[in-house]
Design a protein around this motif. Structure first.
Motif, PDB file in Angstrom:
ATOM      1  N   ASN A   5      28.852  49.791  81.429  1.00 37.02           N
ATOM      2  CA  ASN A   5      29.262  51.073  81.973  1.00 37.02           C
ATOM      3  C   ASN A   5      28.311  52.162  81.490  1.00 37.02           C
ATOM      4  O   ASN A   5      28.499  52.726  80.422  1.00 37.02           O
ATOM      5  CB  ASN A   5      30.699  51.393  81.569  1.00 37.02           C
ATOM      6  CG  ASN A   5      31.170  52.727  82.102  1.00 37.02           C
ATOM      7  OD1 ASN A   5      30.470  53.395  82.851  1.00 37.02           O
ATOM      8  ND2 ASN A   5      32.371  53.116  81.710  1.00 37.02           N
ATOM      9  N   ARG A   6      27.299  52.439  82.266  1.00 39.29           N
ATOM     10  CA  ARG A   6      26.294  53.448  81.916  1.00 39.29           C
ATOM     11  C   ARG A   6      26.919  54.822  81.691  1.00 39.29           C
ATOM     12  O   ARG A   6      26.361  55.669  81.012  1.00 39.29           O
ATOM     13  CB  ARG A   6      25.238  53.517  83.021  1.00 39.29           C
ATOM     14  CG  ARG A   6      24.106  54.463  82.747  1.00 39.29           C
ATOM     15  CD  ARG A   6      23.022  54.331  83.800  1.00 39.29           C
ATOM     16  NE  ARG A   6      22.094  55.430  83.771  1.00 39.29           N
ATOM     17  CZ  ARG A   6      21.108  55.580  82.890  1.00 39.29           C
ATOM     18  NH1 ARG A   6      20.958  54.700  81.936  1.00 39.29           N
ATOM     19  NH2 ARG A   6      20.295  56.608  82.947  1.00 39.29           N
ATOM     20  N   ASN A   7      28.103  55.030  82.250  1.00 39.28           N
ATOM     21  CA  ASN A   7      28.779  56.321  82.126  1.00 39.28           C
ATOM     22  C   ASN A   7      29.804  56.357  81.002  1.00 39.28           C
ATOM     23  O   ASN A   7      30.600  57.289  80.937  1.00 39.28           O
ATOM     24  CB  ASN A   7      29.446  56.689  83.451  1.00 39.28           C
ATOM     25  CG  ASN A   7      28.432  56.842  84.562  1.00 39.28           C
ATOM     26  OD1 ASN A   7      27.380  57.431  84.360  1.00 39.28           O
ATOM     27  ND2 ASN A   7      28.716  56.287  85.715  1.00 39.28           N
ATOM     28  N   SER A   8      29.783  55.368  80.107  1.00 39.02           N
ATOM     29  CA  SER A   8      30.710  55.412  78.981  1.00 39.02           C
ATOM     30  C   SER A   8      30.376  56.621  78.115  1.00 39.02           C
ATOM     31  O   SER A   8      29.240  57.113  78.100  1.00 39.02           O
ATOM     32  CB  SER A   8      30.629  54.126  78.144  1.00 39.02           C
ATOM     33  OG  SER A   8      29.483  54.141  77.315  1.00 39.02           O
ATOM     34  N   GLU A   9      31.370  57.118  77.391  1.00 37.48           N
ATOM     35  CA  GLU A   9      31.171  58.330  76.593  1.00 37.48           C
ATOM     36  C   GLU A   9      30.071  58.163  75.558  1.00 37.48           C
ATOM     37  O   GLU A   9      29.261  59.073  75.351  1.00 37.48           O
ATOM     38  CB  GLU A   9      32.476  58.733  75.916  1.00 37.48           C
ATOM     39  CG  GLU A   9      33.503  59.282  76.883  1.00 37.48           C
ATOM     40  CD  GLU A   9      34.754  59.752  76.181  1.00 37.48           C
ATOM     41  OE1 GLU A   9      34.642  60.436  75.142  1.00 37.48           O
ATOM     42  OE2 GLU A   9      35.841  59.446  76.683  1.00 37.48           O
ATOM     43  N   GLU A  12      26.552  58.016  77.331  1.00 36.72           N
ATOM     44  CA  GLU A  12      26.143  59.343  77.782  1.00 36.72           C
ATOM     45  C   GLU A  12      25.802  60.253  76.605  1.00 36.72           C
ATOM     46  O   GLU A  12      24.827  60.998  76.651  1.00 36.72           O
ATOM     47  CB  GLU A  12      27.235  59.977  78.639  1.00 36.72           C
ATOM     48  CG  GLU A  12      27.332  59.380  80.026  1.00 36.72           C
ATOM     49  CD  GLU A  12      28.340  60.102  80.907  1.00 36.72           C
ATOM     50  OE1 GLU A  12      29.024  61.038  80.426  1.00 36.72           O
ATOM     51  OE2 GLU A  12      28.439  59.722  82.076  1.00 36.72           O
ATOM     52  N   ASN A  16      22.105  61.732  76.204  1.00 38.11           N
ATOM     53  CA  ASN A  16      21.928  63.185  76.297  1.00 38.11           C
ATOM     54  C   ASN A  16      21.362  63.774  75.008  1.00 38.11           C
ATOM     55  O   ASN A  16      20.467  64.617  75.042  1.00 38.11           O
ATOM     56  CB  ASN A  16      23.253  63.868  76.650  1.00 38.11           C
ATOM     57  CG  ASN A  16      23.690  63.566  78.065  1.00 38.11           C
ATOM     58  OD1 ASN A  16      22.878  63.238  78.918  1.00 38.11           O
ATOM     59  ND2 ASN A  16      24.984  63.675  78.322  1.00 38.11           N
TER      60      ASN A  16
END
Length: 80
Positions: A5-9, A12, A16
């Motif tokens: 899941n590339r969008n896991s907290e 990200e 970032n």
């Protein structure tokens, strides 16, 4: 097998913070003492990574993994 899941907290957050610090994945790996492959897998959301290595990276940014309470609704939806 769990999907990545590339969008896991965590993925990200690390991606970032690394970019805001103007670091490449290679530079982050060097400065934190983990492998480049580990940084890539973390940023891509690999579900099964060693928490001690995750903390090595998070500590660089002044954070650490900690238990966080979740809502009853989230708890009920965990099995889905």
């Amino acid at each position: 097998m769990q999907e990545w899941n590339r969008n896991s907290e965590i993925a990200e957050f690390v991606r970032n913070r690394r970019k805001k610090s103007n670091l490449t994945q290679i530079e982050l790996a060097d400065v934190t003492g983990v492998g480049v492959r580990f940084v890539r897998e973390l940023e891509q959301g690999k579900p099964n990574l060693m928490t001690d290595k995750i903390n090595q990276i998070l500590l660089f940014f002044g954070h650490t993994l900690t238990p966080t309470p979740i809502s009853d609704e989230t708890r009920r939806n965990l099995g889905e």
